[in-house]
Enzyme design. Structure first.
Site, mmCIF file in Angstrom:
data_model
loop_
_atom_site.group_PDB
_atom_site.id
_atom_site.type_symbol
_atom_site.label_atom_id
_atom_site.label_comp_id
_atom_site.label_asym_id
_atom_site.label_seq_id
_atom_site.Cartn_x
_atom_site.Cartn_y
_atom_site.Cartn_z
ATOM 1 N N ARG A 1 -9.179 3.866 -9.167
ATOM 2 C CA ARG A 1 -9.477 3.682 -7.740
ATOM 3 C C ARG A 1 -9.268 5.024 -7.039
ATOM 4 O O ARG A 1 -8.140 5.524 -6.990
ATOM 5 C CB ARG A 1 -8.563 2.602 -7.167
ATOM 6 C CG ARG A 1 -8.826 2.244 -5.716
ATOM 7 C CD ARG A 1 -7.894 1.119 -5.267
ATOM 8 N NE ARG A 1 -8.102 0.748 -3.878
ATOM 9 C CZ ARG A 1 -7.571 1.384 -2.847
ATOM 10 N NH1 ARG A 1 -6.789 2.419 -3.036
ATOM 11 N NH2 ARG A 1 -7.844 0.976 -1.621
ATOM 12 N N LYS B 1 -1.981 9.570 -2.991
ATOM 13 C CA LYS B 1 -0.741 8.898 -2.602
ATOM 14 C C LYS B 1 0.376 9.895 -2.363
ATOM 15 O O LYS B 1 0.350 11.019 -2.845
ATOM 16 C CB LYS B 1 -0.375 7.834 -3.628
ATOM 17 C CG LYS B 1 -1.302 6.625 -3.449
ATOM 18 C CD LYS B 1 -0.841 5.363 -4.073
ATOM 19 C CE LYS B 1 -1.796 4.253 -3.621
ATOM 20 N NZ LYS B 1 -1.935 3.214 -4.638
HETATM 21 C C1 7PJ Z 1 -4.193 0.328 -4.007
HETATM 22 C C2 7PJ Z 1 -4.995 -0.722 -3.615
HETATM 23 C C3 7PJ Z 1 -3.888 0.486 -5.398
HETATM 24 C C4 7PJ Z 1 -5.229 -1.457 -5.783
HETATM 25 C C5 7PJ Z 1 -4.398 0.404 -1.873
HETATM 26 C C6 7PJ Z 1 -3.972 3.582 -0.691
HETATM 27 C C7 7PJ Z 1 -3.263 2.369 -0.206
HETATM 28 N N1 7PJ Z 1 -5.524 -1.616 -4.482
HETATM 29 N N2 7PJ Z 1 -5.117 -0.673 -2.259
HETATM 30 N N3 7PJ Z 1 -4.432 -0.437 -6.230
HETATM 31 N N4 7PJ Z 1 -3.833 1.043 -2.914
HETATM 32 N N5 7PJ Z 1 -5.728 -2.324 -6.688
HETATM 33 O O1 7PJ Z 1 -5.152 3.567 -1.007
HETATM 34 O O2 7PJ Z 1 -3.281 4.609 -0.722
HETATM 35 O O3 7PJ Z 1 -3.166 1.374 -5.859
HETATM 36 S S1 7PJ Z 1 -4.231 0.869 -0.209
#
Ligand code: 7PJ
Length: 355
Positions: free
Chosen positions: A332, A297
């Site tokens: 994640r 990020k």
């Molecule tokens: C997240 C997500 C996160 C959850 C994205 C990226 C943007 N789902 N989907 N948590 N971020 N649960 O991957 O940078 O932080 S999309």
């Protein structure tokens, strides 16, 4: 936030044999029923604009006869049941698979069905117990995607992933996509709007038996980074997630089927992201497993002056370890193999065990 509401931020963590010994001696308590123990807590009481904080030892917490404190303590320490069939005893990796032409880190590379399927299989073989399939980029500044476009990106991928050893998660805000994904074998609905963008997602998750990840976001992707503001980001995100857990329960999605995520980067400044990362243990007071997505990020680039998302891996691993060290159960990540190595070395050094 109700006046006088209580929050508990566990601190003073122990790992491995000292954790077990301290729990045995009544000097520590298990964090979310897991292998990490905490020896004290910051008790926060008040409202968003004026809160009082005091440091309390676990011994004093256990002696307290305050019913509210007892209730929070119970939620913080209670063991978590498996989520989507996965034991959460060790940090669980959710590997990211973007099926979007514009996603900021994998942009264009995995936009073909076959590429996405192969990428998902690779992440599973590297140790991702969950793979998260997304057909709508929700990065800052991105536009919404039409239902049909999102469906045509993700459904063929999900169909081909039937039989995959990993649990399949669908990253979507749309009930049509969530329904189709469930029919195609997805077990988890990961919704960055915590089932608010399309409230029909509540019924779809309940009817299809999907487990859900509720993520906090302020605003919508297009404009969320324009000027995010909070009185107290940590307590506001906590209250929001708590209210969304209640909405899920009211819609028939039981607490055992819910995980919560503070949503790093979604309507948050660098200071907000860092406050959330530093206070992750407080979110165990929600009484559900926690998921954190820091991988690649922008705030990681901001700290280390790294503009290229792929060069943000070392910072991503550090954030994953900082999360796991506070008992966060699901991480994640883009780089599953690298995260797994980083976490394995952290675990081996802190717990004194090799697996
Ligand atoms: C997240 C997500 C996160 C959850 C994205 C990226 C943007 N789902 N989907 N948590 N971020 N649960 O991957 O940078 O932080 S999309």
């Amino acid at each position: 936030m109700a006046e006088g509401k209580l929050y508990l931020r566990p601190i003073g963590f122990l790992y491995g044999p000292p954790a077990e010994a301290a729990i045995e001696d009544g000097l520590a308590l298990p964090l979310a029923g897991g292998p990490i123990a905490f020896t004290a807590a910051v008790v926060i009481e008040g409202d968003l604009t004026s809160s009082q904080r005091r440091l309390v030892s676990v011994e004093a917490l256990e002696e307290s006869r305050d019913a509210d404190l007892g209730a929070v303590l119970e939620r913080v320490t209670r063991p978590r049941p498996p989520f989507a069939g996965l034991s959460l005893a060790r940090p669980t990796l959710m590997g990211i698979v973007n099926v979007t032409p514009d996603s900021f880190s994998d942009g264009g590379l995995y936009d073909e069905t076959e590429g996405a399927v192969a990428h998902a299989a690779e992440l599973a073989s590297e140790g991702a117990e969950i793979v998260d399939i997304g057909g709508e980029s929700t990065r800052p500044g991105s536009d919404a995607v039409a239902d049909d476009d999102e469906l045509s990106r993700v459904v063929p991928v999900l169909e081909e992933l039937k039989g995959s050893p990993a649990v399949i998660s669908i990253d979507t805000r749309k009930s049509t996509v969530a329904r189709a994904a469930a029919k195609a074998g997805a077990k988890i609905l990961n919704d960055v709007s915590a089932l608010t963008y399309d409230p029909a997602c509540l019924d779809v998750a309940a009817e299809e038996g999907l487990d859900v990840v509720l993520m906090h976001a302020q605003g919508v992707p297009k404009t969320m980074q324009d000027n995010p503001t909070y009185d107290d980001v940590v307590l506001e995100v906590f209250d929001y997630l708590e209210s969304r857990i209640e909405a899920c329960e009211a819609a028939g999605i039981g607490r055992a089927r819910i995980a919560a995520d503070p949503g790093l980067g979604f309507g948050k400044t660098l200071a907000h992201n860092l406050a959330l990362l530093a206070n992750l243990s407080l979110f165990h007071g929600l009484g559900v497993p926690l998921l954190v997505g820091a991988s690649r990020k922008r705030f990681i680039g901001g700290l280390g002056q790294n503009k290229d998302p792929k060069s943000r891996e070392p910072g991503s691993h550090a954030a994953a370890i900082a999360s796991a060290a506070q008992g966060v159960q699901i991480l994640r990540v883009h780089d599953v193999a690298g995260s797994r190595q980083a976490l394995a070395v952290w675990r081996a050094s802190m717990f004194g065990i090799e697996n």
